[in-house]
Write an enzyme that holds these catalytic residues in place. Structure first.
Site, PDB file in Angstrom:
ATOM      1  N   GLU A 474       0.926  -1.290   0.120  1.00  0.00           N
ATOM      2  CA  GLU A 474      -0.027  -0.063  -0.062  1.00  0.00           C
ATOM      3  C   GLU A 474       0.789   1.281  -0.109  1.00  0.00           C
ATOM      4  O   GLU A 474       0.201   2.415   0.148  1.00  0.00           O
ATOM      5  CB  GLU A 474      -0.941   0.013   0.961  1.00  0.00           C
ATOM      6  CG  GLU A 474      -2.009  -1.250   1.034  1.00  0.00           C
ATOM      7  CD  GLU A 474      -2.777  -1.405   2.270  1.00  0.00           C
ATOM      8  OE1 GLU A 474      -2.781  -0.362   3.265  1.00  0.00           O
ATOM      9  OE2 GLU A 474      -3.790  -2.274   2.335  1.00  0.00           O
ATOM     10  N   GLN A 587       4.833  -3.911   2.669  1.00  0.00           N
ATOM     11  CA  GLN A 587       4.901  -5.065   2.937  1.00  0.00           C
ATOM     12  C   GLN A 587       5.221  -5.888   1.648  1.00  0.00           C
ATOM     13  O   GLN A 587       5.380  -5.318   0.497  1.00  0.00           O
ATOM     14  CB  GLN A 587       3.446  -5.585   3.483  1.00  0.00           C
ATOM     15  CG  GLN A 587       2.430  -5.113   2.475  1.00  0.00           C
ATOM     16  CD  GLN A 587       1.075  -5.004   3.147  1.00  0.00           C
ATOM     17  OE1 GLN A 587       0.877  -3.813   3.737  1.00  0.00           O
ATOM     18  NE2 GLN A 587       0.189  -5.969   2.799  1.00  0.00           N
TER      19      GLN A 587
END
Length: 754
Positions: A474, A587
């Site tokens: 994100e 991530q």
């Protein structure tokens, strides 16, 4: 190693332990708050929650656009049944270290029970022994039980409340926690019927009713020498029990909500009648029986490290407490342990949690998938809102099925959730070969979600491209040809074509009926096959890696050297557009795709990708460390694999992200367990079957776990040797260190040394 224990009364630890010591059963969850004197404890998030129960609140934009969601689901706190006041000779018991001795709290993972006790010293110097027990029943999901047991040489009074004045927690400084709209329920009725007390409430917007009923039981040393009375107050019922020398108050609470029942009072009374003669200890016995079955299938045994063993079992238990067990519910990002992310369900379910339950709890796995089938109509409606002509677009975050993400670059743009959900159904098929389930539910989800790739993709220079999407990372948004998205779409479309032909052969009549229902043709499926075969997976020849997307490797690398520790997580301190301009990951993205779909890249490419992306990953997401650990094992970086595993396995227990207070990180709990099975053991399931490539980190002596595959149960035991034992079912093939074996009883082979 079957208990989580604490004797910590420090204020700074209190909120974290409310999450850690939460109890639940997949339907109802209660944070591990102190029963007594809550008004005298300022640092508390006092919540009880029902899985799948929701209200809706408005989403406000100063500048809106077509397709933006205007309302969102939100999980309300339900009526408070845990609060009590304890008075000793009229003195209120207050949680102060100066007046408490021998404080102890334990979460028993075999009994499914939270216990707490201490010795309390009154201002006059007299001592009382006070003990608490609470449990959410797995065997009777609507029942929640409490017990307060006090010994004191004097007058004892317990005032227990059934309180309707509940408000959700909010935090305007953290986007991971809700801001505003804290009052989601209003009171309809409080009533007393003999020994029973009732609270009936309703969500403010959705008008979904909820009822709680409490039955009290009092015992004392001097049998019959006690009093019990109920008093109606403005927004609550106060139940007062009094005795001398000894007083035990037990509460059997029943919860019923309107998403599952239309006759709440009648159903509550039926449940009460069924369990009225079951004592607290009877329910504990039923709880132990349920959990014994669960642990027999799902336990992961660790050799040589009690600290890790405690953590792994704690994680498995908390997942069981939070996972939904009907088609109305799923498992939210924080489960039933807190209010982070407003009780919403994400892709975490299919990519992190579901794989764990697929291995050992097929019925729970099936229920999680049926939830997605249950909300398919809403996903099809969402596709229309997005301007698509056909197909289903699953919401990024939801409870009831509507899209609840107000920030589309990191929400709705994550189209990969369609493939994630399809991946979950496909994995179930690989485990069980259940064509009946595929025909009844899974196929429709897989086909409708696959249609979206034909809606948003396009052909360019002989390859199939997917533009303007966001992958799992994100910190990078609205890009073309995100590797994870394209790889998952490729797999999704391949299976749509494969299942189309397999189900035709399995049951042509029923399958034709399904195709007619959704207007699916062979020409459309052929388009899916062609798109899958020609899917563009970006590869950088110079670096020898799969690029995260078309433009990612052209960006400047984030200035990590001049980013101070207090600037992490970046999402709380730096504008998204600034983050988007750089090579920096929240991530794993491409690395996650390599884990899920390792056949799409060779080992050397995966290693180079790992090396490149790991250096620019912040691990600001709790979904990060577990995957980097699993893939470190795959790449042969065994020391690094153990380091990442330890980061993940202790994340909540040690509050490594400083937000355990808002609830446990469910995806990380599951991901840590996968770190043993998919990481150290190298377990994989594919069309060709199952395989392992086990190693044992130097810090451990070994591990053992079980797998349910094609109606067979296998036990995999890795220490000095690798032992595979067929516990139940027909002989089957397993690949170990790239060599095929048939397991008919027990096989032993030498373990690979590091």
């Amino acid at each position: 190693m079957w208990q989580l224990k604490s004797n910590d009364l420090s204020t700074e630890r209190l909120l974290q332990e409310e999450s850690l010591f939460s109890i639940g059963n997949g339907y109802i969850g209660v944070r591990g708050c102190f029963d007594e004197a809550p008004d005298l404890i300022s640092n508390t998030i006092r919540g009880s929650y029902i899985n799948g129960f929701y209200d809706r609140v408005p989403i406000l934009y100063d500048e809106s656009a077509s397709g933006f969601p205007t309302v969102k689901d939100k999980q309300p706190r339900v009526m408070d049944t845990q609060t009590s006041l304890i008075l000793l000779d009229g003195e209120t018991v207050v949680i102060k270290a100066s007046q408490i001795r021998d404080y102890f709290r334990v979460l028993d993972l075999q009994k499914g029970l939270m216990e707490r006790s201490y010795k309390y010293i009154t201002k006059s110097g007299k001592a009382a022994k006070i003990a608490f027990r609470r449990m959410a029943s797995f065997a009777a999901k609507n029942i929640l039980c409490y017990e307060i047991d006090i010994y004191y040489d004097g007058e004892i009074e317990i005032i227990s409340f059934l309180d309707s004045d509940v408000r959700n927690h909010s935090d305007s400084y953290d986007p991971r926690v809700a801001n505003g709209h804290d009052k989601l329920l209003h009171l309809n009725k409080l009533s007393i019927e003999g020994t029973l007390v009732f609270c009936e409430m309703e969500t403010i917007t959705t008008k979904i009713p909820i009822l709680s009923m409490i039955e009290y039981e009092v015992t004392c040393l001097d049998s019959g020498h006690y009093s019990l009375e109920h008093n109606l107050e403005e927004q609550k019922i106060a139940t007062k029990a009094k005795s001398k020398r000894h007083l035990k108050l037990q509460k059997k609470c029943i919860f019923i909500d309107g998403t599952r029942s239309s006759c709440l009072y009648e159903e509550a009374m039926e449940i009460h009648s069924k369990y009225s003669k079951h004592s607290f200890d009877d329910l504990i016995s039923m709880q132990e029986e349920y959990l014994n079955s669960f642990w027999n299938a799902s336990d992961i045994e660790i050799y040589g490290c009690d600290n890790i063993q405690e953590a792994i079992r704690f994680q498995l238990f908390q997942l069981l407490q939070s996972v939904g067990k009907d088609e109305i519910s799923n498992i939210s990002a924080k489960g039933l342990s807190g209010e982070g992310y407003e009780g919403h369900y994400f892709w975490d379910t299919e990519i992190y949690v579901l794989p764990l339950f697929q291995m050992t709890q097929p019925e729970l796995a099936k229920q999680l998938l049926l939830y997605r089938y249950h909300i398919l109509p809403q996903a099809k409606q969402r596709a229309k809102e997005m301007g698509h002509n056909k197909g289903a677009a699953y919401p990024w975050r939801t409870i009831s099925g509507i899209e609840c993400s107000s920030y589309f670059p990191a929400g709705t743009a994550q189209y990969h959730i369609n493939a994630d959900i399809a991946y979950g159904f496909i994995q179930y098929y690989l485990y069980h070969g259940d064509k009946s389930f595929m025909l009844e539910a899974a196929a429709e989800v897989i086909f409708e979600t696959a249609r979206i790739w034909l809606e948003i993709g396009h052909w360019y220079k002989g390859a199939y491209h997917i533009d303007n999407v966001t992958g799992p990372d994100e910190y990078t948004a609205i890009v073309n040809n995100n590797y994870y998205t394209n790889a998952m779409a490729k797999y999704h479309l391949y299976w749509a074509d494969k299942l189309y032909h397999e189900l035709h052969e399995y049951n042509n009549a029923d399958f034709e009926e399904l195709c007619h229902k959704i207007n699916l043709t062979s020409d459309e499926v052929n388009e899916m096959r062609l798109a899958s075969e020609a899917m563009h997976l970006v590869y950088d020849e110079e670096l020898g890696i799969h690029a995260q997307d078309d433009s990612f490797l052209r960006k400047a690398v984030w200035d990590f050297a001049n980013t101070t520790p207090d600037q992490y997580p970046l999402l709380l301190h730096i504008h998204p557009l600034t983050i988007y301009r750089y090579q920096v990951l929240k991530q794993p993205d491409t690395v996650l795709a390599h884990f899920l779909l390792e056949d799409y890249a060779d080992t050397e490419t995966m290693k180079r990708s790992y090396d490149y992306y790991e250096k620019i990953t912040t691990h600001d997401s709790s979904l990060s460390s577990c995957i980097y650990g699993i893939m470190a094992s795959r790449c042969g970086y065994y020391e690094k694999a153990y380091e990442y595993f330890m980061e993940a396995v202790r994340l909540d227990l040690d509050d490594k992200h400083s937000n355990t207070k808002d609830g446990l990180h469910m995806a990380n709990l599951a991901g840590s367990c996968l770190g043993i099975i998919n990481g150290f053991a190298g377990y994989r399931i594919k069309e060709t079957g199952i395989s392992i490539d086990p190693i044992v980190p130097n810090e451990l002596a070994g591990y053992r776990f079980r797998i349910h595959y094609l109606d067979a149960w296998l036990e995999i035991d890795v220490n000095e040797l690798v032992r595979i034992k067929l516990l139940q079912g027909k002989p089957l093939k397993i690949t170990i260190y790239n060599k095929d074996y048939i397991v008919a009883d027990t096989i032993e082979i030498e373990r690979k040394q590091l």
